[in-house]
Design a protein around this motif. Structure first.
Motif, PDB file in Angstrom:
ATOM      1  N   SER A  19      32.385  48.076  48.700  1.00 59.91           N
ATOM      2  CA  SER A  19      32.506  46.106  48.840  1.00 59.91           C
ATOM      3  C   SER A  19      31.732  45.738  50.147  1.00 59.91           C
ATOM      4  CB  SER A  19      33.274  45.546  48.224  1.00 59.91           C
ATOM      5  OG  SER A  19      34.681  45.443  49.226  1.00 59.91           O
ATOM      6  N   SER A  20      31.675  45.147  50.405  1.00 57.18           N
ATOM      7  CA  SER A  20      30.967  44.142  51.863  1.00 57.18           C
ATOM      8  C   SER A  20      32.944  44.212  52.259  1.00 57.18           C
ATOM      9  CB  SER A  20      31.003  42.493  51.594  1.00 57.18           C
ATOM     10  OG  SER A  20      30.685  41.703  52.869  1.00 57.18           O
ATOM     11  N   THR A  21      33.726  43.344  51.682  1.00 61.86           N
ATOM     12  CA  THR A  21      35.258  43.673  52.400  1.00 61.86           C
ATOM     13  C   THR A  21      35.725  44.853  52.650  1.00 61.86           C
ATOM     14  OG1 THR A  21      35.638  41.630  51.666  1.00 61.86           O
ATOM     15  CG2 THR A  21      37.192  42.547  52.682  1.00 61.86           C
ATOM     16  N   SER A  22      35.701  46.066  51.706  1.00 65.82           N
ATOM     17  CA  SER A  22      35.887  47.460  52.249  1.00 65.82           C
ATOM     18  C   SER A  22      34.803  47.961  53.879  1.00 65.82           C
ATOM     19  CB  SER A  22      35.427  48.071  51.552  1.00 65.82           C
ATOM     20  OG  SER A  22      36.216  48.018  50.353  1.00 65.82           O
ATOM     21  N   GLU A  54      32.550  38.423  44.034  1.00 68.10           N
ATOM     22  CA  GLU A  54      32.806  38.215  42.992  1.00 68.10           C
ATOM     23  C   GLU A  54      33.826  39.253  42.013  1.00 68.10           C
ATOM     24  OE1 GLU A  54      29.262  39.003  39.695  1.00 68.10           O
ATOM     25  OE2 GLU A  54      29.220  40.000  41.102  1.00 68.10           O
ATOM     26  N   HIS A  55      34.486  39.008  41.049  1.00 66.55           N
ATOM     27  CA  HIS A  55      36.043  39.176  40.325  1.00 66.55           C
ATOM     28  C   HIS A  55      37.014  39.334  41.437  1.00 66.55           C
ATOM     29  CE1 HIS A  55      32.814  40.252  37.122  1.00 66.55           C
ATOM     30  NE2 HIS A  55      31.947  40.661  38.362  1.00 66.55           N
ATOM     31  N   PRO A  56      37.559  38.481  42.223  1.00 65.52           N
ATOM     32  CA  PRO A  56      38.718  38.829  42.656  1.00 65.52           C
ATOM     33  C   PRO A  56      40.083  38.494  41.858  1.00 65.52           C
ATOM     34  CG  PRO A  56      38.409  36.090  42.883  1.00 65.52           C
ATOM     35  CD  PRO A  56      37.223  36.784  42.172  1.00 65.52           C
ATOM     36  N   ARG A  57      41.026  39.169  41.837  1.00 58.59           N
ATOM     37  CA  ARG A  57      42.330  38.971  41.207  1.00 58.59           C
ATOM     38  C   ARG A  57      43.219  38.924  41.363  1.00 58.59           C
ATOM     39  NH1 ARG A  57      41.459  44.624  38.166  1.00 58.59           N
ATOM     40  NH2 ARG A  57      43.596  43.001  36.852  1.00 58.59           N
ATOM     41  N   GLN A  58      44.229  38.453  41.116  1.00 54.31           N
ATOM     42  CA  GLN A  58      45.736  37.589  41.385  1.00 54.31           C
ATOM     43  C   GLN A  58      46.600  39.227  40.807  1.00 54.31           C
ATOM     44  OE1 GLN A  58      47.559  33.959  40.824  1.00 54.31           O
ATOM     45  NE2 GLN A  58      48.817  34.181  42.168  1.00 54.31           N
ATOM     46  N   VAL A  59      46.556  39.256  39.581  1.00 52.35           N
ATOM     47  CA  VAL A  59      47.495  40.324  39.199  1.00 52.35           C
ATOM     48  C   VAL A  59      46.709  41.821  39.114  1.00 52.35           C
ATOM     49  CG1 VAL A  59      48.451  41.480  37.166  1.00 52.35           C
ATOM     50  CG2 VAL A  59      48.672  38.817  37.678  1.00 52.35           C
ATOM     51  N   VAL A  60      47.396  42.512  39.811  1.00 50.68           N
ATOM     52  CA  VAL A  60      46.621  44.259  40.235  1.00 50.68           C
ATOM     53  C   VAL A  60      47.326  45.066  39.901  1.00 50.68           C
ATOM     54  CG1 VAL A  60      45.020  43.551  41.883  1.00 50.68           C
ATOM     55  CG2 VAL A  60      47.212  44.364  42.702  1.00 50.68           C
ATOM     56  N   ALA A  61      46.776  45.987  39.771  1.00 52.09           N
ATOM     57  CA  ALA A  61      47.682  47.719  39.529  1.00 52.09           C
ATOM     58  C   ALA A  61      48.767  48.369  40.196  1.00 52.09           C
ATOM     59  CB  ALA A  61      47.091  48.757  39.115  1.00 52.09           C
ATOM     60  N   PRO A  62      49.935  48.974  40.756  1.00 56.27           N
ATOM     61  CA  PRO A  62      49.949  49.166  41.481  1.00 56.27           C
ATOM     62  C   PRO A  62      49.645  49.800  42.458  1.00 56.27           C
ATOM     63  CG  PRO A  62      52.251  49.212  39.149  1.00 56.27           C
ATOM     64  CD  PRO A  62      50.556  48.738  39.039  1.00 56.27           C
ATOM     65  N   VAL A  92      50.043  36.563  45.874  1.00 54.50           N
ATOM     66  CA  VAL A  92      50.786  34.718  46.502  1.00 54.50           C
ATOM     67  C   VAL A  92      49.243  34.272  45.491  1.00 54.50           C
ATOM     68  CG1 VAL A  92      49.623  35.182  48.065  1.00 54.50           C
ATOM     69  CG2 VAL A  92      51.458  33.518  47.405  1.00 54.50           C
ATOM     70  N   THR A  93      48.068  35.200  46.390  1.00 46.87           N
ATOM     71  CA  THR A  93      46.770  33.954  45.736  1.00 46.87           C
ATOM     72  C   THR A  93      45.553  35.265  45.288  1.00 46.87           C
ATOM     73  OG1 THR A  93      45.386  34.969  48.120  1.00 46.87           O
ATOM     74  CG2 THR A  93      46.705  32.299  46.944  1.00 46.87           C
ATOM     75  N   ALA A  94      44.585  34.870  44.631  1.00 49.39           N
ATOM     76  CA  ALA A  94      43.607  35.538  44.271  1.00 49.39           C
ATOM     77  C   ALA A  94      43.501  36.632  45.344  1.00 49.39           C
ATOM     78  CB  ALA A  94      42.326  35.107  43.222  1.00 49.39           C
ATOM     79  N   VAL A  95      42.513  37.635  45.456  1.00 46.77           N
ATOM     80  CA  VAL A  95      42.365  38.772  47.044  1.00 46.77           C
ATOM     81  C   VAL A  95      41.042  39.883  45.976  1.00 46.77           C
ATOM     82  CG1 VAL A  95      45.075  39.095  47.088  1.00 46.77           C
ATOM     83  CG2 VAL A  95      44.062  41.352  45.417  1.00 46.77           C
ATOM     84  N   ASN A  96      40.231  40.394  47.384  1.00 51.52           N
ATOM     85  CA  ASN A  96      39.148  40.857  47.302  1.00 51.52           C
ATOM     86  C   ASN A  96      39.971  42.715  47.150  1.00 51.52           C
ATOM     87  OD1 ASN A  96      37.160  39.328  47.257  1.00 51.52           O
ATOM     88  ND2 ASN A  96      37.054  39.523  49.221  1.00 51.52           N
ATOM     89  N   VAL A  97      39.855  43.055  45.652  1.00 52.00           N
ATOM     90  CA  VAL A  97      39.877  44.738  45.227  1.00 52.00           C
ATOM     91  C   VAL A  97      39.383  45.640  46.032  1.00 52.00           C
ATOM     92  CG1 VAL A  97      40.401  46.601  43.571  1.00 52.00           C
ATOM     93  CG2 VAL A  97      41.032  43.937  43.343  1.00 52.00           C
ATOM     94  N   LEU A  98      39.365  46.125  47.461  1.00 49.99           N
ATOM     95  CA  LEU A  98      39.287  47.141  47.841  1.00 49.99           C
ATOM     96  C   LEU A  98      39.038  48.578  47.600  1.00 49.99           C
ATOM     97  CD1 LEU A  98      40.953  45.619  51.799  1.00 49.99           C
ATOM     98  CD2 LEU A  98      38.378  44.971  50.310  1.00 49.99           C
ATOM     99  N   GLY A  99      40.525  48.918  46.861  1.00 48.28           N
ATOM    100  CA  GLY A  99      40.156  50.254  46.289  1.00 48.28           C
ATOM    101  C   GLY A  99      42.085  50.681  46.060  1.00 48.28           C
TER     102      GLY A  99
END
Length: 135
Positions: A19-22, A54-62, A92-99
């Motif tokens: 991703s761009s952020t990664s 695109e597709h930010p998440r607030q709940v993610v897998a451990p 705390v908020t939606a985030v970009n998933v990096l990996g």
């Protein structure tokens, strides 16, 4: 790309997506930062800026490696946070998933507030390239 996050009591590798952020994070490495904890989440500031992708998440897998846009920080939950419902990892908020982390995410329990973290390209990444940021 793989990165390594090290602290006095341990280290974990993580595999980043493309991703761009990664790419921005990869270009900024190596980075030394003070750790903060929030429930079973470790987060630390990094010298990059980004917007929600695109597709930010607030709940993610451990063990998901995330970028918290508002805090300019990498956030890695390994269990519930103070706002989780049940055992979920709610940030705390939606985030970009990096990996994702490649090892035992529970090793993050040895990271304490103020602990110095060193984030660098992983020595296991033989194909490492300094990806320029594109956004």
């Amino acid at each position: 790309m793989r990165i390594r996050i090290s602290w006095p009591a341990g280290a974990l590798d993580a595999t980043l997506n493309d991703s761009s952020t990664s790419r921005k994070l990869a270009a900024a490495l190596p980075v030394t930062s003070s750790a903060h904890t929030w429930g079973e989440e470790v987060y630390f500031s990094v010298p990059i800026e980004s917007v929600l992708e695109e597709h930010p998440r607030q709940v993610v897998a451990p063990g998901t490696v995330c970028f918290w846009v508002q805090g300019a920080s990498v956030a890695i939950p390994f269990g519930p946070t103070p706002i989780s419902v049940g055992n979920e990892c709610r940030l705390v908020t939606a985030v970009n998933v990096l990996g994702t982390l490649d090892g035992d995410r529970n090793a993050l329990a040895t990271v304490h507030d103020g602990c110095l973290l060193y984030t660098s390209p992983s020595p296991r990444d033989r194909t490492r390239s300094r990806m320029p940021s594109s956004a």
